[in-house]
Design a protein around this motif. Structure first.
Motif, PDB file in Angstrom:
ATOM      1  N   ASP A 128       0.771  -1.205  -0.097  1.00  0.00           N
ATOM      2  CA  ASP A 128      -0.036   0.185  -0.130  1.00  0.00           C
ATOM      3  C   ASP A 128       0.731   1.373   0.015  1.00  0.00           C
ATOM      4  OD1 ASP A 128      -1.756   2.277   1.381  1.00  0.00           O
ATOM      5  OD2 ASP A 128      -2.978   0.697   1.109  1.00  0.00           O
ATOM      6  N   HIS A 129       0.610   2.197  -0.749  1.00  0.00           N
ATOM      7  CA  HIS A 129       1.372   3.609  -1.071  1.00  0.00           C
ATOM      8  C   HIS A 129       1.527   4.031   0.487  1.00  0.00           C
ATOM      9  CE1 HIS A 129      -1.864   6.686  -0.478  1.00  0.00           C
ATOM     10  NE2 HIS A 129      -2.497   5.513  -1.163  1.00  0.00           N
ATOM     11  N   ARG A 130       0.536   4.051   1.336  1.00  0.00           N
ATOM     12  CA  ARG A 130       1.014   4.651   2.696  1.00  0.00           C
ATOM     13  C   ARG A 130       1.796   4.087   3.491  1.00  0.00           C
ATOM     14  NH1 ARG A 130      -5.001   3.560   5.068  1.00  0.00           N
ATOM     15  NH2 ARG A 130      -4.923   1.777   4.024  1.00  0.00           N
ATOM     16  N   LEU A 131       2.425   2.851   3.216  1.00  0.00           N
ATOM     17  CA  LEU A 131       3.390   1.961   3.892  1.00  0.00           C
ATOM     18  C   LEU A 131       4.840   2.676   3.395  1.00  0.00           C
ATOM     19  CD1 LEU A 131       2.219  -1.504   3.726  1.00  0.00           C
ATOM     20  CD2 LEU A 131       2.499  -0.166   5.908  1.00  0.00           C
ATOM     21  N   GLU A 132       4.918   3.396   2.297  1.00  0.00           N
ATOM     22  CA  GLU A 132       6.286   3.832   1.760  1.00  0.00           C
ATOM     23  C   GLU A 132       6.758   4.777   2.848  1.00  0.00           C
ATOM     24  OE1 GLU A 132       4.970   5.639  -1.809  1.00  0.00           O
ATOM     25  OE2 GLU A 132       4.849   4.117  -2.767  1.00  0.00           O
ATOM     26  N   VAL A 133       6.139   5.349   3.770  1.00  0.00           N
ATOM     27  CA  VAL A 133       6.987   6.300   4.739  1.00  0.00           C
ATOM     28  C   VAL A 133       7.811   5.640   5.705  1.00  0.00           C
ATOM     29  CG1 VAL A 133       5.230   8.364   4.106  1.00  0.00           C
ATOM     30  CG2 VAL A 133       4.825   6.553   6.153  1.00  0.00           C
ATOM     31  N   PHE A 134       7.246   4.113   5.712  1.00  0.00           N
ATOM     32  CA  PHE A 134       7.724   3.539   6.811  1.00  0.00           C
ATOM     33  C   PHE A 134       8.829   2.635   6.235  1.00  0.00           C
ATOM     34  CE2 PHE A 134       3.365   4.263   8.071  1.00  0.00           C
ATOM     35  CZ  PHE A 134       3.734   4.723   9.423  1.00  0.00           C
ATOM     36  N   VAL A 135       9.375   2.556   5.049  1.00  0.00           N
ATOM     37  CA  VAL A 135      10.271   1.848   4.312  1.00  0.00           C
ATOM     38  C   VAL A 135      11.634   1.717   5.451  1.00  0.00           C
ATOM     39  CG1 VAL A 135      11.829   1.503   2.382  1.00  0.00           C
ATOM     40  CG2 VAL A 135       9.301   1.856   2.124  1.00  0.00           C
ATOM     41  N   GLU A 136      12.051   3.138   5.674  1.00  0.00           N
ATOM     42  CA  GLU A 136      13.415   3.238   6.387  1.00  0.00           C
ATOM     43  C   GLU A 136      13.098   2.935   7.834  1.00  0.00           C
ATOM     44  OE1 GLU A 136      16.134   3.500   4.807  1.00  0.00           O
ATOM     45  OE2 GLU A 136      15.460   3.749   2.846  1.00  0.00           O
ATOM     46  N   ARG A 137      11.637   3.065   8.293  1.00  0.00           N
ATOM     47  CA  ARG A 137      11.659   3.049   9.777  1.00  0.00           C
ATOM     48  C   ARG A 137      11.050   1.588  10.512  1.00  0.00           C
ATOM     49  NH1 ARG A 137       7.825   7.515  11.674  1.00  0.00           N
ATOM     50  NH2 ARG A 137       8.718   6.694  13.740  1.00  0.00           N
ATOM     51  N   MET A 138      10.462   0.869   9.481  1.00  0.00           N
ATOM     52  CA  MET A 138       9.684  -0.418  10.342  1.00  0.00           C
ATOM     53  C   MET A 138      10.709  -1.456  10.490  1.00  0.00           C
ATOM     54  SD  MET A 138       6.623  -2.805   8.703  1.00  0.00           S
ATOM     55  CE  MET A 138       5.834  -1.284   7.850  1.00  0.00           C
ATOM     56  N   ILE A 139      10.736  -2.101  11.543  1.00  0.00           N
ATOM     57  CA  ILE A 139      11.569  -3.137  12.186  1.00  0.00           C
ATOM     58  C   ILE A 139      10.703  -4.449  12.603  1.00  0.00           C
ATOM     59  CG2 ILE A 139      13.746  -3.631  13.448  1.00  0.00           C
ATOM     60  CD1 ILE A 139      14.303  -1.533  11.617  1.00  0.00           C
ATOM     61  N   ALA A 140      10.958  -5.332  11.946  1.00  0.00           N
ATOM     62  CA  ALA A 140      10.177  -6.553  12.258  1.00  0.00           C
ATOM     63  C   ALA A 140      11.309  -7.061  13.323  1.00  0.00           C
ATOM     64  CB  ALA A 140       9.822  -7.487  11.147  1.00  0.00           C
ATOM     65  N   VAL A 141      10.612  -7.684  14.592  1.00  0.00           N
ATOM     66  CA  VAL A 141      11.588  -8.190  15.627  1.00  0.00           C
ATOM     67  C   VAL A 141      11.214  -9.500  15.799  1.00  0.00           C
ATOM     68  CG1 VAL A 141      12.238  -6.092  16.536  1.00  0.00           C
ATOM     69  CG2 VAL A 141      10.231  -7.160  17.428  1.00  0.00           C
ATOM     70  N   ASP A 142      12.015 -10.599  16.052  1.00  0.00           N
ATOM     71  CA  ASP A 142      11.991 -11.840  16.451  1.00  0.00           C
ATOM     72  C   ASP A 142      13.051 -12.726  16.713  1.00  0.00           C
ATOM     73  OD1 ASP A 142      10.400 -13.933  16.650  1.00  0.00           O
ATOM     74  OD2 ASP A 142       9.486 -14.528  14.739  1.00  0.00           O
ATOM     75  N   GLY A 143      13.061 -13.694  17.467  1.00  0.00           N
ATOM     76  CA  GLY A 143      13.967 -14.573  17.513  1.00  0.00           C
ATOM     77  C   GLY A 143      13.788 -15.814  16.882  1.00  0.00           C
ATOM     78  N   SER A 144      14.974 -16.786  16.763  1.00  0.00           N
ATOM     79  CA  SER A 144      14.840 -18.296  16.138  1.00  0.00           C
ATOM     80  C   SER A 144      15.916 -19.189  16.650  1.00  0.00           C
ATOM     81  CB  SER A 144      14.940 -18.119  14.589  1.00  0.00           C
ATOM     82  OG  SER A 144      14.782 -19.280  14.153  1.00  0.00           O
ATOM     83  N   LEU A 145      15.486 -20.028  17.008  1.00  0.00           N
ATOM     84  CA  LEU A 145      16.612 -21.124  17.659  1.00  0.00           C
ATOM     85  C   LEU A 145      17.194 -21.897  16.616  1.00  0.00           C
ATOM     86  CD1 LEU A 145      14.313 -22.526  20.474  1.00  0.00           C
ATOM     87  CD2 LEU A 145      16.170 -20.925  20.883  1.00  0.00           C
ATOM     88  N   PHE A 146      18.472 -22.182  16.734  1.00  0.00           N
ATOM     89  CA  PHE A 146      19.485 -23.137  15.988  1.00  0.00           C
ATOM     90  C   PHE A 146      19.923 -24.350  16.966  1.00  0.00           C
ATOM     91  CE2 PHE A 146      19.143 -19.082  13.844  1.00  0.00           C
ATOM     92  CZ  PHE A 146      19.266 -19.156  12.400  1.00  0.00           C
ATOM     93  N   ASP A 147      19.776 -25.360  16.360  1.00  0.00           N
ATOM     94  CA  ASP A 147      20.237 -26.388  17.147  1.00  0.00           C
ATOM     95  C   ASP A 147      21.875 -26.364  17.502  1.00  0.00           C
ATOM     96  OD1 ASP A 147      17.982 -27.670  17.335  1.00  0.00           O
ATOM     97  OD2 ASP A 147      18.131 -28.850  15.480  1.00  0.00           O
ATOM     98  N   ALA A 148      22.290 -26.676  18.386  1.00  0.00           N
ATOM     99  CA  ALA A 148      23.710 -26.763  18.683  1.00  0.00           C
ATOM    100  C   ALA A 148      24.091 -28.199  19.353  1.00  0.00           C
ATOM    101  CB  ALA A 148      24.111 -26.040  19.956  1.00  0.00           C
ATOM    102  N   LEU A 149      25.490 -28.570  19.112  1.00  0.00           N
ATOM    103  CA  LEU A 149      25.907 -29.636  19.615  1.00  0.00           C
ATOM    104  C   LEU A 149      25.825 -29.857  21.145  1.00  0.00           C
ATOM    105  CD1 LEU A 149      29.179 -29.847  17.341  1.00  0.00           C
ATOM    106  CD2 LEU A 149      26.842 -31.192  17.000  1.00  0.00           C
TER     107      LEU A 149
END
Length: 379
Positions: A128-149
């Motif tokens: 949506d064109h209204r999202l263009e003002v957030f291109v440089e500002r929007m940050i999606a945050v999350d964490g993900s697990l990776f298997d370790a030995l």
């Protein structure tokens, strides 16, 4: 058996020289900016032949070539004259590679991908064109697990079942495809605490229900002059202070209500904005401190959070980040940060994140088995 495995490795199996060369140029720039106090004492030892730039370059090279699956394989590859010539590295020993993870600081690579993300050009994805003002500002945050030995005891996740994992906390730019920041921790680290240390002013952070479990947590964003859109649980207890009208376009998107609310019974406490959306048979309660944008746009912003999930899946399936070449906290961080750098370079070169088939085509092209026209068609 070990000798047979090593002798089966050929120069033709190794690809990605040009991309590695670009990585090394960027790395050299960062190395020149280091202060003397940031350099490990062991790195200054005149007897050391494996430098920081050589170590990280070989690690990057290994991630780009699926044939290099261990430190022994990297060691064997470094003996080839063409590899030495193209990568500007010398032959290394297994002991030197193993020791290097305890000497060279992975924070240097973290600074590289953060700087690279701001310099590279990505194709914005705004539905949506209204999202263009957030291109440089929007940050999606999350964490993900990776298997370790199992022997990576520092990465304890569930002690009762001796489960070991590491967690990547990622701040992803969903509309650009860039990476704002990332940190690596043991698997049981709290994602909210990790994000709290990374909040920057004038950014808009978007997260799932995990970030919306503790209501006092939202205040730290306003304290740092940042905005947020977080999903909270549907059984959350709150009091409606004021209801706002919902436009027809917002209703068609699925917005049911738009309210000012507070948590608890004391309305003198902090007031937030809550947008309730029902789409695809699900109810979403989206909490935000932004009162100046349309309710349906709040939903669109949250919907773009899914991009960080897709990035994690791509990292694990396409870049093969499920297998660690190094096992120390610094070594694992170096490998993950190197993978993020590779992801940014590939996205910049191809205009998007390559699929599995496209990644294979890129590697075959760099080995000389696919023509430029064939690669262009695949991409």
């Amino acid at each position: 058996m070990k000798a047979a495995i090593q002798s089966s490795l050929t120069v033709e199996q190794l690809s990605g020289y040009k991309t590695v060369e670009k990585f090394r140029r960027i790395l050299t720039e960062k190395l020149s900016e280091r202060r003397p106090e940031d350099i490990h004492p062991s790195e200054k030892d005149p007897r050391r032949t494996l430098g920081c730039d050589d170590f990280f370059t070989l690690l990057f090279f290994a991630l780009y070539n699926p044939v290099l699956k261990s430190l022994r394989a990297i060691t064997e590859a470094s003996h080839f004259e063409k590899v030495q010539e193209e990568l500007s590295v010398d032959s290394v020993s297994l002991g030197s590679l193993s020791e290097a993870q305890h000497v060279f600081d992975p924070e240097l690579l973290r600074e590289v991908f953060k700087d690279l993300s701001t310099r590279l050009a990505f194709k914005p994805k705004a539905s949506d064109h209204r999202l263009e003002v957030f291109v440089e500002r929007m940050i999606a945050v999350d964490g993900s697990l990776f298997d370790a030995l199992p022997r990576m005891t520092w990465a304890m996740y569930r002690p009762q079942i001796a489960n070991h994992k590491v967690k990547l906390h990622l701040l992803f730019e969903p509309l650009r495809g860039g990476i704002e920041d990332a940190v690596l921790t043991p698997g049981n680290a709290c994602e909210r605490k990790a994000l709290k240390e990374l909040i920057r002013a004038n950014k808009l952070y978007v997260g799932d229900r995990y970030y919306g479990l503790h209501y006092d947590y939202f205040k730290c964003f306003e304290q740092k002059q940042a905005d947020f859109v977080f999903r909270i649980r549907t059984d959350a207890v709150y009091q409606v202070v004021q209801s706002h009208p919902v436009s027809e376009s917002a209703r068609s998107y699925g917005v049911v209500s738009d309210s000012s609310i507070c948590f608890g019974q004391d309305i003198t406490q902090h007031v937030w904005r809550l947008v309730q959306i029902e789409r695809e048979g699900k109810t979403f309660l989206l909490l935000t401190n932004r009162t100046d944008i349309d309710a349906d746009l709040i939903g669109m912003i949250y919907r773009n959070r899914w991009e960080v999930e897709l990035f994690f899946k791509w990292m694990k399936c396409i870049l093969k980040c499920q297998h660690f070449l190094l096992e120390s906290p610094a070594g694992v961080a170096a490998q993950i940060y190197t993978a993020l750098i590779l992801a940014l370079l590939l996205s910049s070169l191809t205009g998007k994140r390559p699929t599995q088939r496209q990644m294979e085509a890129i590697q075959l092209h760099l080995m000389g088995y696919i023509t430029d026209e064939e690669l262009t068609r695949v991409l």
